[in-house]
Write an enzyme that holds these catalytic residues in place. Structure first.
Site, short mmCIF file in Angstrom:
data_model
loop_
_atom_site.label_atom_id
_atom_site.label_comp_id
_atom_site.label_asym_id
_atom_site.label_seq_id
_atom_site.Cartn_x
_atom_site.Cartn_y
_atom_site.Cartn_z
N GLU A 38 0.83 -1.21 0.00
CA GLU A 38 0.00 0.00 0.00
C GLU A 38 0.86 1.26 0.00
O GLU A 38 0.53 2.25 -0.66
CB GLU A 38 -0.97 0.01 1.18
CG GLU A 38 -2.12 -0.98 1.06
CD GLU A 38 -2.98 -0.76 -0.20
OE1 GLU A 38 -3.07 0.38 -0.69
OE2 GLU A 38 -3.56 -1.75 -0.68
N CYS A 193 -12.74 3.91 -14.51
CA CYS A 193 -13.10 5.32 -14.36
C CYS A 193 -11.83 6.16 -14.53
O CYS A 193 -11.36 6.80 -13.60
CB CYS A 193 -13.75 5.55 -12.99
SG CYS A 193 -14.61 7.14 -12.90
N CYS A 200 -17.09 4.31 -19.49
CA CYS A 200 -18.42 4.17 -18.87
C CYS A 200 -19.22 3.02 -19.46
O CYS A 200 -20.04 2.43 -18.75
CB CYS A 200 -19.20 5.48 -19.01
SG CYS A 200 -18.33 6.89 -18.29
N CYS A 203 -18.70 0.09 -17.35
CA CYS A 203 -18.67 0.35 -15.91
C CYS A 203 -19.94 -0.17 -15.25
O CYS A 203 -21.05 0.10 -15.71
CB CYS A 203 -18.53 1.84 -15.66
SG CYS A 203 -18.53 2.24 -13.89
N CYS A 209 -24.84 6.55 -12.45
CA CYS A 209 -23.73 7.49 -12.28
C CYS A 209 -24.15 8.85 -12.83
O CYS A 209 -24.42 9.00 -14.02
CB CYS A 209 -22.49 6.99 -13.02
SG CYS A 209 -21.16 8.21 -13.03
N1 ADE Z 1 -3.48 1.44 -5.13
C1 ADE Z 1 -3.37 1.49 -3.81
N2 ADE Z 1 -3.63 0.28 -3.27
C2 ADE Z 1 -3.87 -0.56 -4.29
C3 ADE Z 1 -4.19 -1.93 -4.38
N3 ADE Z 1 -4.29 -2.66 -3.30
N4 ADE Z 1 -4.38 -2.44 -5.60
C4 ADE Z 1 -4.27 -1.66 -6.68
N5 ADE Z 1 -3.99 -0.38 -6.67
C5 ADE Z 1 -3.79 0.17 -5.47
FE1 SF4 Z 2 -16.73 6.58 -13.84
FE2 SF4 Z 2 -19.37 6.95 -13.76
FE3 SF4 Z 2 -18.19 6.40 -16.06
FE4 SF4 Z 2 -18.36 4.53 -14.17
S1 SF4 Z 2 -20.05 5.45 -15.29
S2 SF4 Z 2 -16.56 5.01 -15.44
S3 SF4 Z 2 -18.16 5.76 -12.32
S4 SF4 Z 2 -17.89 8.23 -14.83
#
Ligand code: ADE
Ligand code: SF4
Length: 350
Positions: A38, A193, A200, A203, A209
């Site tokens: 992390e 996103c 989208c 998504c 959204c």
């Molecule tokens: N960015 C920060 N933590 C992450 C995770 N666990 N997996 C992918 N991207 C990240």
């Molecule tokens: Fe991002 Fe909304 Fe598009 Fe999903 S639908 S990719 S949440 S802007």
């Protein structure tokens, strides 16, 4: 407000089909491995992090091994990852874990947040991924998803906006499968996103959204408001000769408007007569101020006071050398000019 259950259900279904499940820190899951990953993943992409993570785990397989390292050793392994304060905090945090927590990571947000280099979102990621306990996260990717989904205006650096996004993140995060939910939200932000041109169509959140439905994805999250720019002032001398030609001088090659043609500039309007005496050997017959105009650069406003000067002589034989010319409004030369200069020239009556 979206129904959290319905939101989570779509996120989980998407994760089951498309989420990342084979990342190195998802294998042999431990708080230590999750924590190191992390920290590395803050501001750095997964594909960059993977080889660093694997080397790091070979050299420092445990938090005790890391705590015993020198700062130089840690920074050496961090070389190329950037944001080196992360590496220094990582070492300090390992020492605190060993010295004050008996080598065990705490699992509460409050205790995790006390540790060097761990903010609220990273604390949430460690608690959910490493301990499988419910916790909200709000890293840069998740901020973008949530700000768009609920069309939250404003820059997340502002306290009120930040607080609102955290409220939404908290309200939407599930009691069940917290680790998968955290990973899913991060993956959704990182792979679907996208900052520009979000995908989208694929998504799972597209049906409700707000930004997608309004076509305003690019407005979220709001950008940092511009600071008020400082104002500088200058006087530009618009000198015409008896043939109604206008005097221009080429600016030095570097600096603003480098190499472009412009009017002579003065700090003080009352130096105009001296300028004409020095440059043309003659006083202006008439001096008349024009109306000011503002030109805005990225770092400041330039308020320009034009001063119109009329010379009785024709200018042809006055100039010597390059870098100065009499500009003929009726048959203009093709030269590069700063924007406000060309604007001022256009406003002159022929
Ligand atoms: N960015 C920060 N933590 C992450 C995770 N666990 N997996 C992918 N991207 C990240
Ligand atoms: Fe991002 Fe909304 Fe598009 Fe999903 S639908 S990719 S949440 S802007």
């Amino acid at each position: 407000m979206t129904d959290p259950k319905h939101f989570q259900q779509r996120v989980f279904t998407w994760f089951d089909d498309h989420g990342r499940k084979d990342l190195p820190w998802q294998q042999g899951l431990s708080p230590y491995r999750v924590w190191v990953s992390e920290i590395m993943l803050q501001q750095t992409q997964v594909k960059t992090v993977i080889p660093y993570f694997e080397t790091f785990m070979q050299v420092f397989p445990t938090v005790e091994a890391l705590a015993a390292a020198s700062e130089d050793q840690v920074l050496h392994l961090w070389t190329g990852l950037g944001y080196y304060a992360r590496a220094r905090n990582l070492l300090r945090c390992a020492q605190v874990i060993v010295d004050e927590h008996g080598g065990k990571f705490p699992d509460s947000i409050e205790a995790l947040e006390q540790l060097p280099g761990i903010g609220r979102s990273t604390a949430g990621a460690i608690r959910s991924i490493a301990f499988g306990k419910p916790a909200a996260i709000l890293d840069g990717n998740v901020k973008r998803v949530l700000a768009r989904h609920a069309a939250i205006p404003g820059w997340p650096g502002q306290t009120a906006v930040h607080r609102e996004l955290w409220e939404i993140a908290g309200a939407l995060s599930p009691k069940q499968r917290p680790a998968q939910y955290t990973q899913a939200m991060m993956d959704l932000g990182a792979t679907v996103c996208l900052r520009s041109k979000p995908l989208c169509e694929i998504c799972p959140l597209q049906t409700d959204c707000k930004a997608h439905l309004q076509g305003t994805q690019a407005d979220y999250p709001g950008r940092k408001p511009r600071k008020t720019l400082p104002v500088r002032t200058t006087t530009m001398l618009i000198i015409s000769n008896a043939s109604s030609e206008i005097f221009l001088a080429k600016r030095p090659p570097t600096g603003i408007w480098g190499g472009l043609w412009s009017f002579p500039e003065l700090d003080q309007a009352n130096q105009a007569t001296d300028f004409c005496l020095d440059t043309f050997g003659a006083q202006p017959a008439r001096i008349e101020p024009g109306s000011a105009l503002r030109h805005t650069f990225s770092h400041y406003h330039l308020d320009i006071q034009p001063l119109y000067l009329k010379l009785d002589q024709t200018g042809g034989n006055i100039m010597d050398g390059d870098g100065q010319l009499w500009y003929n409004l009726s048959s203009p030369e093709r030269i590069g000019m700063a924007a406000p200069v060309s604007k001022l020239l256009k406003s002159i009556d022929k």
